[in-house]
Design a protein around this motif. Sequence first.
Motif, short mmCIF file in Angstrom:
data_model
loop_
_atom_site.label_atom_id
_atom_site.label_comp_id
_atom_site.label_asym_id
_atom_site.label_seq_id
_atom_site.Cartn_x
_atom_site.Cartn_y
_atom_site.Cartn_z
N GLN A 130 42.24 43.82 40.88
CA GLN A 130 42.13 44.64 42.10
C GLN A 130 43.52 44.88 42.69
O GLN A 130 43.85 45.98 43.12
CB GLN A 130 41.25 43.94 43.14
CG GLN A 130 39.77 43.91 42.78
CD GLN A 130 38.97 43.15 43.82
OE1 GLN A 130 39.37 42.06 44.25
NE2 GLN A 130 37.84 43.68 44.22
N GLU A 189 37.80 40.39 52.96
CA GLU A 189 37.98 41.45 51.95
C GLU A 189 36.85 42.49 52.07
O GLU A 189 37.10 43.70 52.02
CB GLU A 189 38.03 40.85 50.55
CG GLU A 189 39.33 40.11 50.27
CD GLU A 189 39.42 39.66 48.82
OE1 GLU A 189 39.93 40.43 47.99
OE2 GLU A 189 38.96 38.54 48.52
N GLU A 230 33.58 42.81 45.91
CA GLU A 230 33.75 41.74 46.90
C GLU A 230 32.42 41.16 47.38
O GLU A 230 32.32 39.98 47.71
CB GLU A 230 34.54 42.24 48.12
CG GLU A 230 35.97 42.68 47.83
CD GLU A 230 36.87 41.61 47.26
OE1 GLU A 230 36.49 40.41 47.29
OE2 GLU A 230 37.95 41.96 46.76
N GLU A 260 40.43 39.47 41.21
CA GLU A 260 41.31 39.75 42.37
C GLU A 260 42.65 40.30 41.86
O GLU A 260 43.22 41.22 42.44
CB GLU A 260 41.59 38.48 43.19
CG GLU A 260 40.37 37.68 43.63
CD GLU A 260 39.58 38.28 44.79
OE1 GLU A 260 39.77 39.47 45.10
OE2 GLU A 260 38.73 37.56 45.36
N HIS A 298 31.78 38.45 45.11
CA HIS A 298 32.69 37.32 45.39
C HIS A 298 32.18 36.54 46.60
O HIS A 298 32.22 35.31 46.63
CB HIS A 298 34.11 37.81 45.70
CG HIS A 298 34.77 38.58 44.61
ND1 HIS A 298 36.03 39.09 44.74
CD2 HIS A 298 34.34 38.95 43.38
CE1 HIS A 298 36.36 39.74 43.63
NE2 HIS A 298 35.34 39.67 42.79
N GLU A 350 36.87 35.92 51.47
CA GLU A 350 36.02 36.92 50.80
C GLU A 350 35.33 37.82 51.83
O GLU A 350 35.19 39.03 51.60
CB GLU A 350 34.97 36.24 49.91
CG GLU A 350 35.54 35.42 48.75
CD GLU A 350 36.26 36.26 47.68
OE1 GLU A 350 36.41 37.49 47.86
OE2 GLU A 350 36.68 35.68 46.66
FE LIG Z 1 37.49 38.75 46.57
#
Ligand SMILES: [Fe+2]
Length: 400
Positions: free
Chosen positions: A81, A261, A288, A78, A291, A258
């Motif tokens: 990112q 996202e 994602e 994250e 995730h 998540e």
């Molecule tokens: Fe994430």
Amino acid sequence: MTFDPLQERGIPLDRQVRNWRELNVTPIGPDHADPYTRCRIITMNGIETEAVLFSHHLARHCQDLDLKRQLARVRYIEAQQQKAVNWLLPGVSSVLETTIAYEQVAVDLTAWVARMEPDPYLKKAYEFGVLEDFDHLYRYANLYEMIEHRKAEKIVDQLTEVMPGRPTYLHHRDPFDNVREPYDRGGTEPISKLHALTIMSAEQQTMNFYMNVGPTYMEPIARQLYQEIGLIEEEHVTHYESLVDPGESWWEMLLNHEYNECYLYHSFMETESDPKVKAVWELHLNMELEHLRLAAELFKRHDGRDPDQVLAPALPPPVTFEPNKGYLRELIATQIDYTTLGTGYVQEAHERFEKMQEAVMGGEKAPSERVIEDNRARSGQEYRLETEGRHPVGSLQMSR
Ligand SMILES: [Fe+2]
Ligand SMILES: [Fe+2]
Ligand SMILES: [Fe+2]
Ligand SMILES: [Fe+2]
């Protein structure tokens, strides 16, 4: 075609770490980029910052070392990112130019969410807040003309109007009245949870940004305006975060983060005009998805429920940056004089509000009022960008 992120396969976590070359993204052009591309970058930076901060909070409540390690691994991604996204912004923009873009995000993202929100109480909260960020845009635009001798239409283009909303000095409410009631996690529509997380994250990033960049200015009026609006962003974070049901377990909150996202990267991938930026949204969506799969496993293990019980069956229609001029004018015409009382809204000033106003103003005019007067004195006229005609409230029309 519906997209169900729980059914899609993403990039395995051990293949998500990027090297310096991959992190070294090419920024968007400072002058000719689509303003809404900049808005999407600012939004995703806020979302990734919240992903990092939320994961840290969760880790601090976590006893199990292996769990903490898994959180740390995802959180590192994250953080990468966040770097890749925020570094898409061009280095030549001034802090004030980025600030004006932040307020454009607050205006057009919140207005879009308010238009789409099915729950009337939540919708009201977005409608209330958007008129304040709309006014911040006008105050900062005047500061920009005064100290940088440029016009805010260079940044917002003709997409967002710049004119008075609810006057900024009236945003200073007693903190008691900034707390809203939460949605009910069992009864609310899944989209309402995503809206609340998105706006909360965007406002939190704005709050953090102003608290850090405000003192980098030399001009006293600039320093003071950032203090004033920075404090209102604190009120906005309180306002929006209180909409989220605190009865959600940590694992349910992680799952919602998540999922949100995935929703936003998918939305922006669908609507992005810049192909290089679009490629970043697509790559991050694929990260994602993994995730989300990991969060869903944790949710099943620790919460004992199935993710389908709390998430939408497929992604809702994409979050879209587009002009909201008519909608905003309608809100200005009907809700400009609202303030909050307890968890509701009223149109007249009440005792607690008056006391807070007195305490904060100390018998002087707020910086947000002085910045307009100063700019009138220096530029001959205050700055506005009224593309759809005169201001909808007669007393706020510019004398000409
Ligand atoms: Fe994430
Ligand atoms: Fe992320
Ligand atoms: Fe704002
Ligand atoms: Fe705000």
